[in-house]
Write an enzyme that holds these catalytic residues in place. Structure first.
Site, PDB file in Angstrom:
ATOM      1  CG  ASP A  18      -1.797  -1.255   1.298  1.00 15.28           C
ATOM      2  OD1 ASP A  18      -1.761  -1.901   0.271  1.00 15.28           O
ATOM      3  OD2 ASP A  18      -2.470  -1.491   2.510  1.00 15.28           O
ATOM      4  CE  LYS A 104      -3.685  -4.264   1.658  1.00 14.72           C
ATOM      5  NZ  LYS A 104      -4.314  -3.323   2.554  1.00 14.72           N
ATOM      6  CB  CYS A 143      -2.241  -2.618   5.709  1.00 13.79           C
ATOM      7  SG  CYS A 143      -3.800  -1.795   5.402  1.00 13.79           S
TER       8      CYS A 143
END
Length: 226
Positions: A18, A104, A143
Site C-alpha cells: 500500500d 484489497k 496493513c
C-alpha cells in the site's frame, strides 16, 4: 543486525504494501513521512529483481461508499477510492512493469487490511514455490502487520523490513514489531548506514542512540543516560 544484506533467490517474494498517495504526505490518510519508505523499498526492489525474487505490490482499492469510511460509520476518512489519484501508487516507487498487483478493500461489507485476506495471494505464492516473504510498506501498525501475520499463518517465513515501513502511531508500530517477532518473524534492520538517527543498539528506540555514539545503553531513560 547483520553487516551483510540478506540474499534473495527464486523462492523469495518481496511484498510491498500500500505505498499509495493517500498514505503519504498530503494524502487523505497520511502516515507521517510515509514517502520516506520509497527509496528503501526501491533498493529492495532492485535487489529482488537482480536475485530472481518475485516482486508483488498490494493496494487499497475502496469503492466510494466503503464500510470503513467515517461517512459510512467507519473509523477512517475517505481514502484510496478506486480510480482516484489518492489510490495510485507513488510515482517514485520503482515497481517492475510485470509485478502482480493485489487489490484489497474492495468488498462493501468488510475491510481487508491484509494482502492475504481473500485475495488468493497465498495460493499464487505457493504455486510459484515461494517459501519466504519480505514485507515493507504502509502502515506498519495496520496493513503491514496484518499482512505479515497472515503470511506466517499461511506457512511462509516472514522477514519484516523494519527500515522500509512506518506506522500511523509510533507506539502501536513498536507493538506491531513485537507481534511479528512473537509469531516467529524475522525483523531485518540492515542497510542503515545512511540513517544516522537510527539506534544501532536497540533499533526499536530510533530516537535514543546515534550511529556515531558508543554502543552502550540507549538513552531512552531506562539507563539514566541523557
Amino acid at each position: 543486525m547483520s553487516d551483510q544484506p540478506i540474499e534473495m533467490n527464486k523462492t523469495d517474494a518481496l511484498i510491498i504494501v500500500d505505498v499509495q498517495n493517500d498514505f503519504c504526505t498530503g494524502g487523505k490518510l497520511a502516515v507521517e513521512g510515509g514517502e520516506q519508505v520509497v527509496p528503501v523499498l526501491n533498493r529492495w526492489i532492485r535487489q529482488a529483481v537482480s536475485q530472481n525474487a518475485t516482486v508483488i505490490a498490494s493496494k487499497v482499492w475502496h469503492p466510494l461508499q466503503h464500510i470503513s469510511f467515517d461517512t459510512q460509520g467507519g473509523p477512517w476518512p475517505v481514502h484510496c477510492v478506486q480510480e482516484t489519484t489518492g489510490a495510485a501508487f507513488r510515482t517514485d516507487l520503482e515497481l517492475p512493469a510485470t509485478a502482480p498487483v493485489v487489490t484489497k478493500g474492495v468488498r462493501l461489507d468488510k475491510d481487508q487490511h491484509s494482502a492475504f485476506d481473500n485475495t488468493g495471494l497465498a495460493v499464487f505464492l505457493e504455486k510459484k514455490g515461494i517459501k519466504r516473504v519480505f514485507i515493507g510498506g504502509l502502515a506498519l501498525d495496520v496493513c503491514v502487520l496484518a499482512t505479515a501475520l497472515d503470511a506466517q499463518k499461511a506457512g511462509f517465513e516472514v522477514v519484516l523490513l523494519r527500515e522500509a515501513t512506518l506506522p500511523v502511531d509510533k507506539e502501536k508500530g513498536e507493538t506491531a514489531v513485537e507481534k511479528v517477532k512473537q509469531a516467529g518473524g524475522i525483523i531485518n534492520y540492515d542497510d542503515l548506514s545512511d540513517h544516522p538517527d537510527y539506534c544501532t543498539t536497540s533499533p526499536e528506540f530510533a530516537e535514543h542512540a546515534r550511529m556515531d555514539e558508543s554502543q552502550d545503553a540507549c538513552d531512552d531513560g531506562r539507563s539514566g543516560k541523557i
